[in-house]
Design a protein around this motif. Structure first.
Motif, short mmCIF file in Angstrom:
data_model
loop_
_atom_site.label_atom_id
_atom_site.label_comp_id
_atom_site.label_asym_id
_atom_site.label_seq_id
_atom_site.Cartn_x
_atom_site.Cartn_y
_atom_site.Cartn_z
N ILE A 12 0.80 -1.41 -0.03
CA ILE A 12 0.07 -0.07 -0.03
C ILE A 12 0.87 1.26 -0.10
O ILE A 12 1.81 1.43 0.88
N VAL A 13 0.78 2.14 -1.08
CA VAL A 13 1.52 3.33 -1.11
C VAL A 13 0.51 4.51 -0.64
O VAL A 13 -0.46 4.42 -0.94
N ILE A 14 0.94 5.08 0.51
CA ILE A 14 0.24 6.11 1.00
C ILE A 14 0.79 7.57 0.42
O ILE A 14 1.90 8.07 0.69
N GLY A 15 0.08 8.39 -0.35
CA GLY A 15 0.53 9.44 -0.98
C GLY A 15 0.67 9.27 -2.58
O GLY A 15 1.49 8.70 -2.91
N GLY A 16 -0.12 10.07 -3.06
CA GLY A 16 -0.20 9.67 -4.72
C GLY A 16 0.36 11.17 -5.45
O GLY A 16 -0.13 11.48 -6.49
N GLY A 17 1.15 11.68 -4.94
CA GLY A 17 1.96 12.86 -5.73
C GLY A 17 2.67 12.22 -6.61
O GLY A 17 2.64 11.08 -7.00
N LEU A 18 3.73 12.89 -7.28
CA LEU A 18 4.53 12.49 -8.16
C LEU A 18 5.46 11.22 -7.87
O LEU A 18 5.27 10.08 -8.54
N VAL A 19 5.91 11.28 -6.59
CA VAL A 19 6.76 9.91 -6.50
C VAL A 19 5.95 9.10 -5.76
O VAL A 19 6.23 7.68 -6.36
N ALA A 71 2.93 8.26 -6.89
CA ALA A 71 2.15 7.58 -8.01
C ALA A 71 3.09 6.61 -8.71
O ALA A 71 2.87 5.71 -9.35
N ALA A 72 4.26 7.28 -9.12
CA ALA A 72 5.39 6.50 -9.92
C ALA A 72 5.85 5.52 -9.18
O ALA A 72 6.02 4.41 -9.82
N THR A 73 5.96 5.35 -7.87
CA THR A 73 6.28 4.20 -7.30
C THR A 73 5.02 3.09 -7.30
O THR A 73 5.62 1.91 -7.53
N ALA A 74 4.07 3.51 -7.32
CA ALA A 74 2.88 2.39 -7.35
C ALA A 74 2.86 1.59 -8.66
O ALA A 74 2.74 0.57 -8.78
N LEU A 75 3.15 2.67 -9.79
CA LEU A 75 3.32 2.37 -11.10
C LEU A 75 4.40 1.36 -11.31
O LEU A 75 4.29 0.18 -11.70
N ALA A 76 5.62 1.75 -10.78
CA ALA A 76 6.79 0.96 -10.66
C ALA A 76 6.46 -0.50 -10.25
O ALA A 76 6.91 -1.64 -10.59
N ALA A 131 -2.03 5.80 -16.20
CA ALA A 131 -1.48 4.73 -16.40
C ALA A 131 -1.66 3.58 -15.16
O ALA A 131 -1.96 2.52 -15.30
N LEU A 132 -1.91 4.27 -13.83
CA LEU A 132 -2.54 3.62 -12.72
C LEU A 132 -3.89 3.15 -12.91
O LEU A 132 -4.14 1.70 -12.67
N GLU A 133 -4.74 3.76 -13.68
CA GLU A 133 -6.09 3.42 -13.48
C GLU A 133 -6.20 2.18 -14.74
O GLU A 133 -6.88 1.14 -14.62
N ALA A 134 -5.06 2.15 -15.77
CA ALA A 134 -5.26 1.13 -16.62
C ALA A 134 -4.70 -0.18 -15.95
O ALA A 134 -4.47 -1.27 -16.86
N GLN A 135 -3.92 -0.18 -14.91
CA GLN A 135 -3.44 -1.41 -14.50
C GLN A 135 -4.34 -2.23 -13.55
O GLN A 135 -4.74 -1.73 -12.65
#
Ligand SMILES: Cc1cc2nc3c(=O)[nH]c(=O)nc-3n(C[C@H](O)[C@H](O)[C@H](O)COP(=O)(O)OP(=O)(O)OC[C@H]3O[C@@H](n4cnc5c(N)ncnc54)[C@H](O)[C@@H]3O)c2cc1C
Length: 399
Positions: A10-17, A19-24, A122-126
């Protein structure tokens, strides 16, 4: 309370970092949840340039391309920085050139709004990502095998929700709730400066050159924006009193002050859009990991923006964490402390180096003594004349 949903991370905080962490992590085949209090606004490209602009390194650009994000950004809104010219406050001068340094560009100037929007799309599409937003965390219960998170959606009457994961990633910025909930100590120092950001139309040509002045009252950077008429984005990290004065000026007087501070190098400046002002601080979390917890981005470290490296460091955290987790082998859980220590060891030195360098530069140019002024300016010019050292500095900044 609803039945708990189980995630790997679970990633808490969806700023640039975040969101990019969740995607990676999603690309590393993990089941991920991203919890964010405010869903970012969709970017439609109709507006002028965003006042939040980032100078991204070629290495980060490459990583964003590997995530499939860079290609989706509106390329006509990205500027390549070909050259950089830096002045001290008493004749010191240094220049960097992408070609001399062996790269296509020293850096890339990108707006926050489209970058954040593309990451979220991109996250929505995962299929292996759940977006929990707009929501806030309420409690974390640390177990032997996993962590239970209670959170609530914004809006009256929503019942508290629960989910759990092997790993919680704190990506909720400098005032991180998650870091506080884990009881991780931070070292922090407020800089006696505030950063003003604004965009301008320019009379002259910037030629893809970034300009920076280390002044007695702060650091001023002019970053090139793409397209015609020519535009620049500025970051002026000014002493608090100067920052207050600058923010209080009307548009015309503010434009004139910025123009004057840059020696009129790009002719007349005309403010486009609003100015914004940010407090500046040095912040370092004393631990980057605990069992079942990892810190990334500003939740882990805040640096002075004079080198434009904060979000670059955060993206490097994300890349490193995703790599460590993807190499963990089938048996090991994502929250394993010894695994996470690998991430901590890999990141600590880089972060410390960037923090000490930017902090030392900020302090060096704040000192008001004539011999220190001479020393810092002659030092800057001497580095500028030593081609090998300059190439190494540029190479380090670009990688
Ligand atoms: C003036 C200025 C210029 C800069 N220029 C550059 C530059 O050119 N290049 C560069 O690399 N860096 C730059 N930086 C640094 C950069 O802005 C930061 O390092 C970066 O934005 C940090 O991103 P982050 O995602 O870690 O944190 P944040 O951007 O703070 O994001 C945190 C996210 O967590 C969410 N959140 C927080 N608390 C909660 C909660 N309780 N519940 C749910 N969600 C929560 C927030 O809504 C937010 O979306 C600059 C900084 C400043 C101030």
């Amino acid at each position: 309370m609803s039945a708990a949903t189980q995630f790997d991370v679970i990633v808490i905080g969806g700023g640039l970092v975040g969101a990019a962490t969740a995607l990676a992590l999603a690309h590393a085949d993990l089941k991920v949840a991203l919890l964010e209090q405010r869903r970012p606004a969709a970017f439609d490209g109709a507006a002028g340039f965003d006042a939040r602009i980032y100078s991204l390194t070629p290495k980060v650009r490459q990583w964003l391309a590997a995530l499939g994000i860079w290609q989706q950004l509106p390329q006509q809104r990205i500027a390549d920085v070909q050259r950089m010219r830096v002045w001290g406050d008493d004749g010191g001068h240094i220049e960097f050139d992408a070609l001399e340094s062996g790269g296509a560009a020293l850096a890339y100037i990108v707006e926050q709004a489209p970058l954040l929007d593309k990451l979220w799309r991109a996250l929505e599409a995962q299929p292996n990502v759940s977006l929990l937003t707009p929501a806030r965390p309420e409690d974390l219960a640390w177990g032997e095998r996993d962590v239970a998170l209670s959170y609530a959606y914004e809006g009256a009457g929503e019942p508290a929700q629960r989910c759990s994961a092997q790993l919680i990633v704190a990506a909720d910025g400098g005032e991180s709730w998650t870091r506080g909930a884990a009881g991780i100590e931070v070292k922090r120092r407020a800089y006696p400066q505030r950063a003003i950001v604004a965009n301008f139309e320019i009379e002259g040509e910037h030629g893809g050159t970034a300009l920076q002045w280390f002044r007695h009252d702060g650091v001023l950077a002019w970053l090139p924006l793409p397209g015609r008429p020519g535009q620049i984005s500025i970051v002026w990290s000014a002493q608090e009193q100067t920052a207050d004065e600058l923010m209080a000026l009307d548009e015309q007087s503010f434009s004139e002050r910025v123009q004057l501070a840059g020696g009129g190098l790009l002719g007349d400046l005309r403010l486009t859009g609003a100015r914004a002002c940010f407090p500046l601080r040095l912040l370092r979390a004393q631990e980057l990991v605990r069992p079942h917890l990892a810190l990334v981005g500003d939740a882990a470290h805040c640096v002075h923006p004079l080198a434009g490296q904060g979000v670059n460091l955060g993206f490097e955290d994300a890349a490193c964490l995703a790599q460590v987790l993807s190499e963990r082998g089938p048996q090991r859980d994502c929250g394993d402390f010894y695994l996470l220590r690998r991430y901590e060891r890999a990141r600590k030195e880089n972060v410390l180096l960037m923090q000490t360098t930017t902090d030392a530069l900020q302090r060096l140019f704040s000192k008001d003594s004539s011999w220190i002024r001479r020393l810092r300016n002659s030092g800057m010019t001497a580095v500028g004349r030593a081609d090998w050292l300059k190439r190494r500095l540029a190479g380090h900044a670009m990688s």
